[in-house]
Design a protein around this motif. Structure first.
Motif, PDB file in Angstrom:
ATOM      1  N   THR A 240       0.827  -1.211   0.000  1.00 51.86           N
ATOM      2  CA  THR A 240       0.000   0.000   0.000  1.00 51.86           C
ATOM      3  C   THR A 240       0.860   1.258   0.000  1.00 51.86           C
ATOM      4  OG1 THR A 240      -1.753  -1.179   1.204  1.00 51.86           O
ATOM      5  CG2 THR A 240      -1.824   1.236   1.221  1.00 51.86           C
ATOM      6  N   LEU A 241       1.914   1.264   0.827  1.00 50.48           N
ATOM      7  CA  LEU A 241       2.812   2.413   0.868  1.00 50.48           C
ATOM      8  C   LEU A 241       3.514   2.619  -0.472  1.00 50.48           C
ATOM      9  CD1 LEU A 241       4.440   1.964   4.401  1.00 50.48           C
ATOM     10  CD2 LEU A 241       2.926   3.827   3.684  1.00 50.48           C
ATOM     11  N   THR A 242       3.884   1.517  -1.114  1.00 52.46           N
ATOM     12  CA  THR A 242       4.550   1.617  -2.413  1.00 52.46           C
ATOM     13  C   THR A 242       3.601   2.187  -3.460  1.00 52.46           C
ATOM     14  OG1 THR A 242       5.927  -0.296  -1.872  1.00 52.46           O
ATOM     15  CG2 THR A 242       5.801   0.327  -4.184  1.00 52.46           C
ATOM     16  N   HIS A 260      10.063   5.251 -11.943  1.00 50.79           N
ATOM     17  CA  HIS A 260      10.302   3.933 -12.513  1.00 50.79           C
ATOM     18  C   HIS A 260      10.737   2.935 -11.454  1.00 50.79           C
ATOM     19  CE1 HIS A 260      10.998   5.640 -16.853  1.00 50.79           C
ATOM     20  NE2 HIS A 260       9.744   5.707 -16.449  1.00 50.79           N
ATOM     21  N   ARG A 261      11.567   3.366 -10.505  1.00 49.91           N
ATOM     22  CA  ARG A 261      12.017   2.443  -9.463  1.00 49.91           C
ATOM     23  C   ARG A 261      10.878   2.065  -8.519  1.00 49.91           C
ATOM     24  NH1 ARG A 261      18.191   4.112  -7.683  1.00 49.91           N
ATOM     25  NH2 ARG A 261      19.054   4.179  -9.790  1.00 49.91           N
ATOM     26  N   THR A 262       9.993   3.011  -8.259  1.00 50.79           N
ATOM     27  CA  THR A 262       8.836   2.703  -7.405  1.00 50.79           C
ATOM     28  C   THR A 262       7.908   1.726  -8.104  1.00 50.79           C
ATOM     29  OG1 THR A 262       8.977   4.916  -6.420  1.00 50.79           O
ATOM     30  CG2 THR A 262       6.924   3.711  -6.111  1.00 50.79           C
ATOM     31  N   PHE A 266       6.882  -2.095  -6.898  1.00 47.60           N
ATOM     32  CA  PHE A 266       5.494  -2.532  -6.779  1.00 47.60           C
ATOM     33  C   PHE A 266       5.289  -3.873  -7.487  1.00 47.60           C
ATOM     34  CE2 PHE A 266       1.014  -2.453  -8.232  1.00 47.60           C
ATOM     35  CZ  PHE A 266       0.394  -2.372  -6.996  1.00 47.60           C
ATOM     36  N   LEU A 267       5.871  -4.034  -8.666  1.00 48.36           N
ATOM     37  CA  LEU A 267       5.730  -5.289  -9.411  1.00 48.36           C
ATOM     38  C   LEU A 267       6.443  -6.433  -8.696  1.00 48.36           C
ATOM     39  CD1 LEU A 267       6.212  -3.965 -13.064  1.00 48.36           C
ATOM     40  CD2 LEU A 267       4.076  -4.593 -11.925  1.00 48.36           C
ATOM     41  N   ILE A 268       7.624  -6.145  -8.126  1.00 50.62           N
ATOM     42  CA  ILE A 268       8.350  -7.172  -7.363  1.00 50.62           C
ATOM     43  C   ILE A 268       7.521  -7.620  -6.162  1.00 50.62           C
ATOM     44  CG2 ILE A 268      10.374  -7.610  -5.914  1.00 50.62           C
ATOM     45  CD1 ILE A 268      11.919  -5.683  -7.742  1.00 50.62           C
ATOM     46  N   GLY A 302      14.983  -3.487  -4.138  1.00 47.85           N
ATOM     47  CA  GLY A 302      14.055  -2.518  -4.718  1.00 47.85           C
ATOM     48  C   GLY A 302      13.771  -1.355  -3.786  1.00 47.85           C
ATOM     49  N   VAL A 303      13.605  -1.650  -2.508  1.00 46.26           N
ATOM     50  CA  VAL A 303      13.355  -0.587  -1.525  1.00 46.26           C
ATOM     51  C   VAL A 303      14.554   0.349  -1.431  1.00 46.26           C
ATOM     52  CG1 VAL A 303      13.010  -0.125   0.944  1.00 46.26           C
ATOM     53  CG2 VAL A 303      11.704  -1.935  -0.175  1.00 46.26           C
TER      54      VAL A 303
END
Length: 332
Positions: A240-242, A260-262, A266-268, A302-303
């Motif tokens: 949710t935060l992402t 793009h990184r966010t 999200f997909l990961i 990713g984070v």
């Protein structure tokens, strides 16, 4: 081949990194690749460590630093489990070599980038500390709290490796924020929730059925179903935060890098969540648990990449003259 004098040999013994740096200047791409290889090897040893536990090979080598009281290496009598555990120990040396290569490459850059080099050394000491902690894990019979600490220290190592990789791709100027303070705070909430998610994940593992060895291994005194549900709730909070961060970045027309990184994170998270639910409802098959561990590494990477994307560091240093190939002999 350049002639090495006695003075050169003495200099190499006293300070080998300085000796190499005087005679070799790596390209920017070489330094970046060295940092990326170090990161990849860190993830690899986390996954192979998970394979040790999932195959019940945690005590394949029953002591440390030797494999047995009489042998430094695994013996034929120890069978499959001894090979798996000893093989994972040997990968520590490969990881050390990868980190060492990253340190040498960063130290040899012109001009030398102390911040990047220090991140390499921090990786080295984290690897050494985790190797010792891994030995303690064996000596205490796979106590689940030490196993959890072992994984969390690996998570810290991944964070430093990602940071070093990012720093090799940017300059040394003071960081400039690309987003406002409110968005930056949201990112830090995301980082904090992710740390808590990973920490609770170690409790799920420490309370679950995969103890790491076929012998009687103690487990954490928590109800596995309860901590698994808490882990799932935390996962939804991170998702949710992402999504909220991605929505806010779109609304404020943020640069493409953070956006793009966010989206990638999200997909990961969606893939990791799918694996998590499938393994939960299929009684934790080993292959899915291993994939979930790999996914945990990808989520944390990713984070960290989202966090580091919220600022930029321009290159304020002068360009190093172009060189033929990837090395240069010292003019001295």
């Amino acid at each position: 081949m350049p002639k090495v004098t006695r003075a050169d040999a003495v200099s190499a013994v006293r300070n080998p990194l300085a000796f190499i740096a005087e005679r070799w200047t790596p390209t920017q791409r070489t330094v970046q690749r060295a940092a990326l290889i170090s990161l990849a090897m860190t993830v690899c040893i986390v996954v192979t460590g998970g394979a040790v536990r999932l195959t019940g090979s945690g005590l394949g080598c029953p002591t440390w630093p030797k494999c047995t009281d009489q042998s430094l290496t695994a013996t034929s009598e120890m069978g499959f489990h001894g090979v798996i555990e000893f093989g994972n120990r040997m990968l520590t040396y490969v990881l050390c070599a990868a980190v060492g290569w990253a340190i040498i490459a960063a130290r040899s850059q012109k001009p030398m980038r102390r911040g990047v080099t220090r991140l390499g050394w921090l990786q080295f000491w984290l690897v050494m500390g985790n190797a010792v902690l891994g030995g303690i894990v064996v000596l205490v019979g796979l106590n689940p709290y030490t196993v959890a600490a072992h994984f969390l220290l690996s998570t810290a190592l991944i964070a430093v490796a990602v940071t070093m990789w990012q720093r090799t791709r940017e300059g040394d100027e003071e960081p400039r924020p690309l987003v406002g303070k409110a968005v930056a705070q949201l990112v830090w909430f995301l980082v904090g929730a992710s740390v808590l998610l990973i920490a609770v994940g170690t409790v799920v593992t420490g309370s679950g059925p995969h103890a790491g060895d076929s012998s009687e291994v103690p487990r954490m005194g928590f109800d596995w179903e309860t901590v698994s549900k808490a882990h799932a709730v935390l996962a939804w909070i991170v998702v949710t935060l992402t999504f909220a961060l991605w929505f806010v970045l779109k609304a404020v027309d943020a640069p493409k890098g953070p956006l793009h990184r966010t989206r990638a994170l999200f997909l990961i998270l969606l893939g990791q969540g799918a694996i998590g639910y499938v393994q939960y409802f299929t009684d934790l098959p080993e292959i899915l648990v291993g994939l979930h561990m790999f996914g945990s590494c990808l989520v944390w990477i990713g984070v960290m990449r989202v966090l580091l994307a919220m600022r930029e560091r321009p290159d304020g240093t002068a360009e190093v003259p172009s060189q033929s190939g990837d090395s240069q002999l010292s003019a001295v």
